[in-house]
Write an enzyme that holds these catalytic residues in place. Sequence first.
Site, PDB file in Angstrom:
ATOM      1  N   GLU A  49      27.476   5.844  14.861  1.00  0.00           N
ATOM      2  CA  GLU A  49      27.848   4.613  15.550  1.00  0.00           C
ATOM      3  C   GLU A  49      28.486   4.900  16.909  1.00  0.00           C
ATOM      4  OE1 GLU A  49      27.010   1.654  14.943  1.00  0.00           O
ATOM      5  OE2 GLU A  49      26.144   1.955  12.967  1.00  0.00           O
ATOM      6  N   TYR A 132      33.593  -3.562  16.712  1.00  0.00           N
ATOM      7  CA  TYR A 132      32.216  -3.337  16.269  1.00  0.00           C
ATOM      8  C   TYR A 132      32.106  -2.110  15.371  1.00  0.00           C
ATOM      9  CZ  TYR A 132      27.606  -1.445  16.021  1.00  0.00           C
ATOM     10  OH  TYR A 132      26.452  -0.892  15.518  1.00  0.00           O
ATOM     11  N   ASP A 150      25.968  -6.043  17.096  1.00  0.00           N
ATOM     12  CA  ASP A 150      25.467  -5.285  18.237  1.00  0.00           C
ATOM     13  C   ASP A 150      24.452  -6.158  18.967  1.00  0.00           C
ATOM     14  OD1 ASP A 150      23.160  -5.227  16.715  1.00  0.00           O
ATOM     15  OD2 ASP A 150      22.929  -3.042  16.756  1.00  0.00           O
TER      16      ASP A 150
END
Length: 357
Positions: A49, A132, A150
Amino acid sequence: MRDGFSDSDASAALLPWYDAHARDLPWRIAPMALAGGARPDPYRVWLSEVMLQQTTVAAVRGYFHEFTTRWPDVSALAAAEDATVMGAWAGLGYYARARNLLKCARVVAQDHGGRFPNDEAGLLTLPGIGPYTAAAIAAIAFDRPAAVMDGNVERVLARLFAVQTPLPVAKTELKALAERLTPAKRPGCYAQAVMDLGATICTPRNPACGICPLRAMCRASAMGIAAELPRKMPKKRVPTRLGIAYLVRRADGAMLLETRPETGLLGGMLGWPGSDWAETPPLEVPPIAADWHDPGLEVRHTFTHFHLRLALRLGSVGQDATPDRGEFHPRAIFRPANLPTVMRKAWDLAQGAWPED
């Protein structure tokens, strides 16, 4: 969504599609393996990520393989030398992310016994992990019902609900919709399913609405405006900044380098001494007295918010020369591969251009 459909209908349609069409990614546990009892490695989820921020899956694959081969777990990464990790990161974007990667690994290794917190609140306490990334790790690694947002997810939701508000203003509205749709059952698979849908079917241009598992409930598809969404604010002009990089070679082959300030671009990294980067032509302020040569070469590099044009100056000095800033690094330990990308570009461009070569 279109009238007649409930929030739960989205996951009911999307999860079977994901089970059949999930992308094969090196950091992902396939749906069938999950059903058989396999569990994601939070370290690999976190690493992927962080790498995927502002970078494509195709670009990340090679970096992910190198990192996980050299540093197979968070404790191994925590013990790595900063310069080695920075060198391996070159080409993946802002080095602040790599610095935070190391800080986070060391906090997890030292303060959490090598285990990542398993919820958003705990993950948000770690260096470099924002909303996020915390949601993604919580959902994918720990199957928590976290709304992962996203660009792919924003696009799917904007079309599914025909949200006309342009991005980034629409982010709050889209996040609320994502939270509504996130199911309690298999939230990790659902989060990845929405991202896969946006990456493979609900694409920015020419979405393949005909094979989309959410087509029946998609408002934008029914209105014929799917390809127009999400709307975006007009882009700002990207400025061009100018600078000078001074490459100095001592008689014994040592190279003059300086450590950049901790804050700002390339913070804390080694690089060539140089001028400030500004939209006006820079002043010539060499870091050492030398017979400077202008080879007429210029590095061109693009950061997120500006383009950079970096003119090169090449110089050679005697063994006893003393610089005004920076220090000489012996040729035996100088590793161009450990330089940030823009500085390595300057090194590559200078080869064969030294006056005495």
